[in-house]
Design an enzyme around this catalytic site. Structure first.
Site, mmCIF file in Angstrom:
data_model
loop_
_atom_site.group_PDB
_atom_site.id
_atom_site.type_symbol
_atom_site.label_atom_id
_atom_site.label_comp_id
_atom_site.label_asym_id
_atom_site.label_seq_id
_atom_site.Cartn_x
_atom_site.Cartn_y
_atom_site.Cartn_z
ATOM 1 N N ARG A 105 42.284 -38.778 19.590
ATOM 2 C CA ARG A 105 40.885 -38.776 20.082
ATOM 3 C C ARG A 105 40.629 -37.654 21.099
ATOM 4 O O ARG A 105 39.701 -37.730 21.897
ATOM 5 C CB ARG A 105 40.493 -40.132 20.673
ATOM 6 N N LYS A 127 32.473 -24.769 19.510
ATOM 7 C CA LYS A 127 32.151 -25.228 18.150
ATOM 8 C C LYS A 127 33.448 -25.193 17.351
ATOM 9 O O LYS A 127 34.089 -24.141 17.257
ATOM 10 C CB LYS A 127 31.138 -24.304 17.489
ATOM 11 N N GLU A 169 28.769 -9.390 14.586
ATOM 12 C CA GLU A 169 28.434 -10.411 15.599
ATOM 13 C C GLU A 169 27.990 -9.746 16.910
ATOM 14 O O GLU A 169 27.183 -10.300 17.652
ATOM 15 C CB GLU A 169 29.615 -11.353 15.858
ATOM 16 N N LYS A 213 27.093 -15.250 25.715
ATOM 17 C CA LYS A 213 27.338 -16.499 24.984
ATOM 18 C C LYS A 213 27.559 -17.653 25.971
ATOM 19 O O LYS A 213 27.047 -18.756 25.763
ATOM 20 C CB LYS A 213 28.542 -16.343 24.051
ATOM 21 N N GLU A 223 23.550 -27.501 21.063
ATOM 22 C CA GLU A 223 22.564 -26.890 20.161
ATOM 23 C C GLU A 223 21.350 -27.776 19.909
ATOM 24 O O GLU A 223 20.955 -28.033 18.778
ATOM 25 C CB GLU A 223 23.242 -26.507 18.837
ATOM 26 N N ARG A 227 20.579 -22.719 21.822
ATOM 27 C CA ARG A 227 21.838 -22.248 21.208
ATOM 28 C C ARG A 227 21.659 -21.877 19.734
ATOM 29 O O ARG A 227 22.415 -21.051 19.211
ATOM 30 C CB ARG A 227 22.942 -23.307 21.361
ATOM 31 N N ASN A 231 22.761 -18.474 15.724
ATOM 32 C CA ASN A 231 22.946 -18.531 14.266
ATOM 33 C C ASN A 231 22.120 -17.461 13.547
ATOM 34 O O ASN A 231 21.983 -17.511 12.321
ATOM 35 C CB ASN A 231 22.551 -19.916 13.739
ATOM 36 N N HIS A 234 22.869 -16.102 10.060
ATOM 37 C CA HIS A 234 23.914 -16.947 9.480
ATOM 38 C C HIS A 234 23.412 -17.826 8.335
ATOM 39 O O HIS A 234 24.195 -18.157 7.446
ATOM 40 C CB HIS A 234 24.562 -17.811 10.568
ATOM 41 N N HIS A 238 25.533 -17.240 5.352
ATOM 42 C CA HIS A 238 26.431 -18.268 4.793
ATOM 43 C C HIS A 238 26.213 -18.410 3.293
ATOM 44 O O HIS A 238 27.156 -18.673 2.539
ATOM 45 C CB HIS A 238 26.199 -19.622 5.472
ATOM 46 N N HIS A 250 32.907 -13.061 6.487
ATOM 47 C CA HIS A 250 31.843 -13.593 7.335
ATOM 48 C C HIS A 250 30.978 -12.503 7.981
ATOM 49 O O HIS A 250 29.756 -12.539 7.893
ATOM 50 C CB HIS A 250 32.466 -14.488 8.412
HETATM 51 N N1 GLY Z 1 28.606 -19.045 16.571
HETATM 52 C C1 GLY Z 1 27.453 -19.739 16.943
HETATM 53 C C2 GLY Z 1 27.651 -20.666 18.093
HETATM 54 O O1 GLY Z 1 28.721 -20.710 18.671
HETATM 55 O O2 GLY Z 1 26.738 -21.388 18.447
#
Ligand code: GLY
Length: 347
Positions: A105, A127, A169, A213, A223, A227, A231, A234, A238, A250
């Site tokens: 956990r 993430k 990125e 970031k 998010e 946040r 994306n 993306h 994606h 990517h």
């Molecule tokens: N790569 C997008 C984020 O970390 O929110």
């Protein structure tokens, strides 16, 4: 001297340390250690209590890989006081983070990113994920690392494609958050990837991207709002990545995604056509693709976008640029407009 940035995320604060040899700081963390290493990355000298080597590649970013990390930890009798160490790119970091979020956990983990993409984006922010056959990153958890140790020397071992993929990125971060960074990337020009300066230019852009970031993550860790702008490119990207069975990596897919999103934003009058062109030229300067390969059907790409986890009741939710340095989230855009943008960015 290493530089230390802080990420004060709501669920836990940690340092992001950038500098030569900083990976060695792993040894100052208490507990027994499981090293999870990308098979392409030689161990620089991390002495752990156990090691698991992951098969490189997005197609191996599976729940089975997460299970194998957890089983290795169990075989070593690691406890909640122990620590996982991720050494590799975004796939390794995401899988190790996910395993550390669910083993007993939750145990602590450290990110030692070795690709530009992971240094400027994936290693910061907590993430963690694995892919499902139905889509990318569909399972995972928010689980912050205990430390991010970034040694730009790892960049010297990257392929040209991995370096340019990471630049996608960096361009994303500049377009959504920092017009000065965008200007400096334009000034650096093609030499940024053809004659890379690993002592000054790269540590500088890594620092700036991590600072930005961390600020976003501090204000919206889970998010719920802001946040989502990270994306950018993306949702379109994606779809390309998945449709190509991950043969388009990517970063390259995100570059195509940003050009498509930028084209759509210009069509919608959200940002100027001249800024869309500036973005495309910058991506091309870094030898990134900006168009979808000919055999890909745009209707199929749109179908993949419909399964994106960011969508809401009003349909596909997109991050679109407003001007260089600023972006917002938009939903309810007619799908015909998205198809039109795909068609404009198609070989
Ligand atoms: N790569 C997008 C984020 O970390 O929110």
């Amino acid at each position: 001297m290493p530089e230390i940035l802080h990420c004060n995320a709501a669920s836990g604060a940690y340092d992001i340390t950038i500098g030569k040899g900083v990976w060695e700081k792993f040894s100052s963390f208490p507990g027994r250690k499981l090293l999870v290493r990308d098979g392409n990355v030689p161990n620089p000298g991390i002495e752990a209590d156990g090691e698991i080597v992951l098969t490189p590649g997005e197609q191996y970013k599976t729940f089975a890989a997460v299970e194998s990390i957890c089983r290795k930890a169990a075989q070593l009798h690691l406890t909640r006081k122990d620590l996982f160490i991720a050494l590799g790119g975004g796939v390794t970091g995401d899988l190790t983070g996910f395993a550390s979020a669910i083993y007993m956990r939750g145990v602590r983990f450290i990110q030692i990113p070795t690709t530009l993409l992971a240094m400027v984006d994936a290693s910061v922010g907590g993430k963690t994920a694995a892919d499902l056959p139905e889509g990318k990153n569909l399972i995972g958890a928010f689980h912050q690392p205990d430390a991010v140790l970034i040694d730009p020397a790892f960049l010297r071992t990257l392929s040209f494609a991995d370096l340019t993929g990471g630049m996608a990125e960096v361009v994303k971060t500049a377009v959504i958050l920092d017009s000065q960074l965008f200007d400096s990337l334009e000034s650096a020009g093609e030499d940024a990837v053809l004659a890379p300066d690993f002592d000054d230019f790269y540590p500088g852009i890594i620092r700036r991207c991590c600072q930005l970031k961390a600020q976003v993550v501090e204000s919206d860790e889970k998010e719920k709002g802001l946040r989502a702008i990270l994306n950018y490119g993306h949702t379109f990207g994606h779809a390309v990545e998945q449709k190509s069975n991950f043969t388009i990596p990517h970063g390259a897919a995100v570059a195509i995604g940003m050009n498509t999103a930028g084209t759509l934003a210009a069509e919608l009058g959200m940002w100027s056509a001249s800024e869309a062109v500036r973005q495309r030229k910058l991506l091309e300067l870094f030898h990134l693709p900006v168009t979808v390969p000919a055999p890909f059907e745009v209707a199929e790409l749109l179908e993949i976008m419909r399964t994106d986890k960011k969508n809401d009741a009003s349909g596909i939710r997109l991050v679109l640029p407003e001007k260089i340095g600023s972006a917002g989230t938009v939903s309810g855009i007619p799908e015909e407009m998205m198809l039109k943008a795909w068609e404009k960015c198609h070989d």
